[in-house]
Design a protein around this motif. Structure first.
Motif, mmCIF file in Angstrom:
data_model
loop_
_atom_site.group_PDB
_atom_site.id
_atom_site.type_symbol
_atom_site.label_atom_id
_atom_site.label_comp_id
_atom_site.label_asym_id
_atom_site.label_seq_id
_atom_site.Cartn_x
_atom_site.Cartn_y
_atom_site.Cartn_z
ATOM 1 N N ASP A 1 -2.932 95.061 -70.757
ATOM 2 C CA ASP A 1 -2.065 94.661 -69.723
ATOM 3 C C ASP A 1 -3.471 93.600 -68.389
ATOM 4 O O ASP A 1 -2.509 92.750 -68.787
ATOM 5 N N ARG A 2 -3.974 93.857 -68.617
ATOM 6 C CA ARG A 2 -4.980 91.971 -68.060
ATOM 7 C C ARG A 2 -4.893 91.481 -68.395
ATOM 8 O O ARG A 2 -4.487 90.395 -67.913
ATOM 9 N N SER A 3 -5.116 91.238 -69.811
ATOM 10 C CA SER A 3 -4.528 90.085 -70.998
ATOM 11 C C SER A 3 -3.589 89.417 -71.119
ATOM 12 O O SER A 3 -3.290 88.370 -70.612
ATOM 13 N N ASP A 4 -2.186 90.138 -70.984
ATOM 14 C CA ASP A 4 -0.955 89.554 -70.430
ATOM 15 C C ASP A 4 -0.400 89.437 -68.673
ATOM 16 O O ASP A 4 0.069 87.933 -68.942
ATOM 17 N N SER A 5 -1.871 89.676 -67.779
ATOM 18 C CA SER A 5 -1.546 89.216 -66.622
ATOM 19 C C SER A 5 -1.873 87.979 -66.442
ATOM 20 O O SER A 5 -1.987 86.807 -65.696
ATOM 21 N N ARG A 6 -2.987 87.301 -67.219
ATOM 22 C CA ARG A 6 -3.873 86.503 -67.064
ATOM 23 C C ARG A 6 -3.018 85.701 -68.173
ATOM 24 O O ARG A 6 -3.244 84.388 -67.481
ATOM 25 N N PHE A 7 -2.645 85.790 -68.962
ATOM 26 C CA PHE A 7 -1.198 85.113 -69.870
ATOM 27 C C PHE A 7 -0.528 84.109 -68.784
ATOM 28 O O PHE A 7 -0.270 82.896 -68.662
ATOM 29 N N ASP A 8 0.595 85.377 -67.690
ATOM 30 C CA ASP A 8 1.180 85.166 -66.674
ATOM 31 C C ASP A 8 0.135 83.658 -65.720
ATOM 32 O O ASP A 8 0.674 82.758 -65.084
ATOM 33 N N LEU A 9 -0.927 84.539 -65.579
ATOM 34 C CA LEU A 9 -1.529 83.241 -64.553
ATOM 35 C C LEU A 9 -2.015 81.750 -64.959
ATOM 36 O O LEU A 9 -1.897 80.791 -64.441
ATOM 37 N N ILE A 10 -1.953 81.881 -66.067
ATOM 38 C CA ILE A 10 -2.762 80.089 -67.286
ATOM 39 C C ILE A 10 -0.918 79.497 -66.439
ATOM 40 O O ILE A 10 -0.554 78.713 -66.764
ATOM 41 N N VAL A 11 0.215 80.360 -67.650
ATOM 42 C CA VAL A 11 0.896 79.851 -66.995
ATOM 43 C C VAL A 11 1.735 79.045 -65.678
ATOM 44 O O VAL A 11 2.310 78.162 -65.558
ATOM 45 N N GLU A 12 0.927 80.086 -65.148
ATOM 46 C CA GLU A 12 1.784 79.502 -63.474
ATOM 47 C C GLU A 12 0.452 78.105 -62.872
ATOM 48 O O GLU A 12 0.791 76.946 -63.075
ATOM 49 N N LEU A 13 -1.131 78.111 -63.266
ATOM 50 C CA LEU A 13 -1.720 77.719 -63.177
ATOM 51 C C LEU A 13 -1.043 76.142 -63.498
ATOM 52 O O LEU A 13 -1.408 74.899 -62.924
ATOM 53 N N PHE A 14 -0.813 76.460 -64.924
ATOM 54 C CA PHE A 14 -0.858 75.002 -66.231
ATOM 55 C C PHE A 14 0.452 74.714 -65.139
ATOM 56 O O PHE A 14 0.587 73.133 -65.506
ATOM 57 N N ARG A 15 1.901 75.011 -64.988
ATOM 58 C CA ARG A 15 2.590 74.497 -64.021
ATOM 59 C C ARG A 15 2.800 73.613 -63.197
ATOM 60 O O ARG A 15 2.946 72.285 -62.738
ATOM 61 N N ASN A 16 1.409 74.344 -61.762
ATOM 62 C CA ASN A 16 1.330 73.754 -60.676
ATOM 63 C C ASN A 16 0.320 72.610 -60.911
ATOM 64 O O ASN A 16 0.520 72.035 -60.222
ATOM 65 N N HIS A 17 -0.334 72.722 -61.709
ATOM 66 C CA HIS A 17 -1.578 71.639 -61.699
ATOM 67 C C HIS A 17 -1.892 70.616 -63.042
ATOM 68 O O HIS A 17 -2.833 70.208 -63.088
ATOM 69 N N ALA A 18 -1.090 71.067 -64.312
ATOM 70 C CA ALA A 18 -1.165 70.764 -65.731
ATOM 71 C C ALA A 18 -1.337 68.618 -65.048
ATOM 72 O O ALA A 18 -1.944 68.322 -65.671
ATOM 73 N N ASP A 19 0.261 67.978 -64.459
ATOM 74 C CA ASP A 19 -0.249 66.671 -64.306
ATOM 75 C C ASP A 19 -1.661 66.187 -63.473
ATOM 76 O O ASP A 19 -1.897 65.336 -63.371
#
Ligand SMILES: [Zn+2]
Lengths: 79, 178
Positions: B5-23
């Motif tokens: 579960d913990r690793s799943d939530s970290r994946f979600d977090l990365i996707v969200e951070l990537f969408r907001n800050h990759a640019d």
């Protein structure tokens, strides 16, 4: 306040970080000095232009490709 | 099971951070490494680091500054490994121009945003690196002065001076053009 002092304090002025007295002096100077008023308005234009147009952008396809690649690598890391 | 579960939530977090800050990460990285391929490597390396260190991010509102600090360090380390590339700002100016002429992204940027945008971007890119990074972080990416100081690992008065001088140079360069 003189012109060079205003220019030196311009960033603090724009950040709203000057103490009350210094800010009042800056405003007083700006009201009477067209040179500094121009400097201020040009600086504001430059800041706005940087915010609007300053970014180097990734393409949409790069965005998708990189996210997928990151997730793949993380998958390998955690397996 | 809890570990999964913990690793799943970290994946979600990365996707969200990537969408907001990759640019923003790309924007900072490109201004240091000056080519698309290395800047993309920085983006990937940054988000891998973010995943590994995400427990250190306590205050969500500081995510952007925290991420850009990681990106800045990743970009500098790529630059250090690549010693044959030009590092003098004067040489870099010619290098950037050549790079941008061949970059597909630059072509699509030009179509999308026109000459004004190019003028402004070129003016930022022509700044010496120390001023350029201060302007990119404060004015392009909208970090606070305190966050800029953290990313660049310099004091508050040095940060303010770089922002002030960067804006002065941009003003001298851009006056009458914008
Ligand atoms: Zn004045």
């Amino acid at each position: 306040m003189q012109c060079h002092e205003l220019e030196a304090n311009l960033t603090s002025f724009l950040e709203g970080e000057l103490d009350q007295d210094t800010e009042a002096e800056a405003l007083k100077h700006l009201a009477t000095c067209s040179h500094c008023e121009t400097v201020l308005s040009e600086t504001r234009s430059v800041i706005a232009a940087s915010a609007e147009f300053g970014q180097e952008r990734m393409s949409q396809s790069a965005h998708k490709r990189l996210l997928n690649s990151v997730l793949d690598q993380l998958g390998d890391l955690t397996n | 099971m809890p570990e999964l579960d913990r690793s799943d939530s970290r994946f979600d977090l990365i996707v969200e951070l990537f969408r907001n800050h990759a640019d923003a990460v790309y924007n900072v990285a490109y201004r240091i490494v000056w080519n698309r391929s290395d800047a993309e490597d920085v983006v990937q390396a940054t988000f891998i680091q973010v995943f590994l260190k995400v427990d250190q991010l306590r205050d969500w509102s500081r995510a952007r500054g925290w991420l850009l600090q990681i990106a800045y360090r990743q970009a500098l380390s790529i630059l250090r490994r690549r010693k044959e590339e030009p590092t003098d700002p004067a040489d870099l100016a010619a290098y950037i121009t050549a790079e941008q002429r061949t970059s597909e992204d630059a072509v699509s940027n030009q179509i999308l945003r026109g000459e004004l945008a190019d003028t402004i971007r070129d003016a930022i890119n022509a700044l010496p690196q120390s001023l350029r990074m201060a302007i990119v972080l404060r004015d392009v990416e909208g970090l606070t002065l305190a966050e800029v100081a953290d990313v660049l690992d310099i004091g508050p008065s040095a940060t303010k001076m770089r922002v002030t001088r960067g804006r002065q140079q941009l003003r001298a360069d851009l006056v009458g053009k914008i």
